[in-house]
Design an enzyme around this catalytic site. Structure first.
Site, PDB file in Angstrom:
ATOM      1  N   HIS A 158     -21.640  10.991  15.859  1.00  0.00           N
ATOM      2  CA  HIS A 158     -21.809  11.070  17.312  1.00  0.00           C
ATOM      3  C   HIS A 158     -23.281  10.862  17.653  1.00  0.00           C
ATOM      4  O   HIS A 158     -24.165  11.114  16.823  1.00  0.00           O
ATOM      5  CB  HIS A 158     -21.383  12.447  17.823  1.00  0.00           C
ATOM      6  CG  HIS A 158     -19.916  12.690  17.763  1.00  0.00           C
ATOM      7  ND1 HIS A 158     -19.305  13.639  18.556  1.00  0.00           N
ATOM      8  CD2 HIS A 158     -18.924  12.140  17.025  1.00  0.00           C
ATOM      9  CE1 HIS A 158     -18.009  13.656  18.306  1.00  0.00           C
ATOM     10  NE2 HIS A 158     -17.755  12.754  17.373  1.00  0.00           N
TER      11      HIS A 158
ATOM     12  N   GLU B 174     -25.326  12.586  19.480  1.00  0.00           N
ATOM     13  CA  GLU B 174     -26.135  13.803  19.357  1.00  0.00           C
ATOM     14  C   GLU B 174     -26.472  14.089  17.897  1.00  0.00           C
ATOM     15  O   GLU B 174     -27.611  14.450  17.575  1.00  0.00           O
ATOM     16  CB  GLU B 174     -25.382  15.025  19.910  1.00  0.00           C
ATOM     17  CG  GLU B 174     -24.987  14.909  21.349  1.00  0.00           C
ATOM     18  CD  GLU B 174     -23.564  14.411  21.553  1.00  0.00           C
ATOM     19  OE1 GLU B 174     -22.896  14.919  22.470  1.00  0.00           O
ATOM     20  OE2 GLU B 174     -23.119  13.509  20.814  1.00  0.00           O
TER      21      GLU B 174
ATOM     22  N   CYS C  84     -19.413  17.606  22.510  1.00  0.00           N
ATOM     23  CA  CYS C  84     -18.190  18.200  21.965  1.00  0.00           C
ATOM     24  C   CYS C  84     -18.585  19.483  21.222  1.00  0.00           C
ATOM     25  O   CYS C  84     -19.772  19.743  20.994  1.00  0.00           O
ATOM     26  CB  CYS C  84     -17.507  17.203  21.028  1.00  0.00           C
ATOM     27  SG  CYS C  84     -18.361  16.964  19.462  1.00  0.00           S
TER      28      CYS C  84
ATOM     29  N   CYS D  25     -20.960  18.881  18.204  1.00  0.00           N
ATOM     30  CA  CYS D  25     -22.340  18.540  18.575  1.00  0.00           C
ATOM     31  C   CYS D  25     -23.068  19.737  19.184  1.00  0.00           C
ATOM     32  O   CYS D  25     -24.255  19.933  18.944  1.00  0.00           O
ATOM     33  CB  CYS D  25     -22.339  17.354  19.529  1.00  0.00           C
ATOM     34  SG  CYS D  25     -21.802  15.835  18.706  1.00  0.00           S
TER      35      CYS D  25
END
Length: 157
Positions: A46, A48, A77, A80
């Site tokens: 992801h 992040e 999410c 993260c």
């Protein structure tokens, strides 16, 4: 946030869901990341996570300096947000709100985990961040429709 949007567009150009993130320390961008799940075939790739990992490498520590902030184009999410807490990110600013109703951002930010709390601010440049995602998913659905139609036409021949 504009830098996060810019890096999200880089991911878009590679066919990724356009999510971008930047880590800021002392008013300077020290790390950038964008969604790379499709290219790397990693569930954890992801935006992040990519940005936080780069920042940790830059500071030679899994704990980021106290005033590090994360700017990300989509609400983090749970994975993260957990990484933000673990890395001791001071503040998280996000653009678009998660539309799937799975957000635990506030709950995780306020939890007594790791003796650290992360301040969260949502809706930063929300329209721009949301538009980028909406355009991507609309184009993806249109492409899928066209491929399905093409396949149907091929089988009818």
């Amino acid at each position: 946030m504009r830098q996060a949007i810019k890096i999200a567009k880089k991911g878009l150009s590679e066919g990724e869901v356009p999510i971008g993130a930047v880590v800021v320390y002392e008013d300077k961008v020290v790390a950038k990341g964008y969604n790379r799940r499709a290219r790397l075939q990693l569930a954890s790739a992801h935006a992040e996570m990519m940005a936080i990992d780069k920042a940790c490498k830059k500071f030679h520590s899994w704990r980021l300096p106290e005033t590090c902030e994360l700017y990300v184009t989509l609400e983090p999410c749970p994975m993260c947000m957990g990484a933000c807490l673990n890395a001791r990110v001071d503040k998280v600013y996000f653009g678009a709100y998660e539309q799937k109703g799975r957000s635990l951002t506030d709950a995780l930010a306020e939890a007594n985990l790791l003796n650290h709390k992360t301040e969260v601010v949502g809706g930063v440049l929300e329209k721009e961040c949301s538009a980028l995602l909406t355009e991507f998913f609309s184009a993806m659905r249109q492409k899928q429709k066209e491929e399905k139609l093409k396949k149907k036409e091929e089988t009818e021949i």
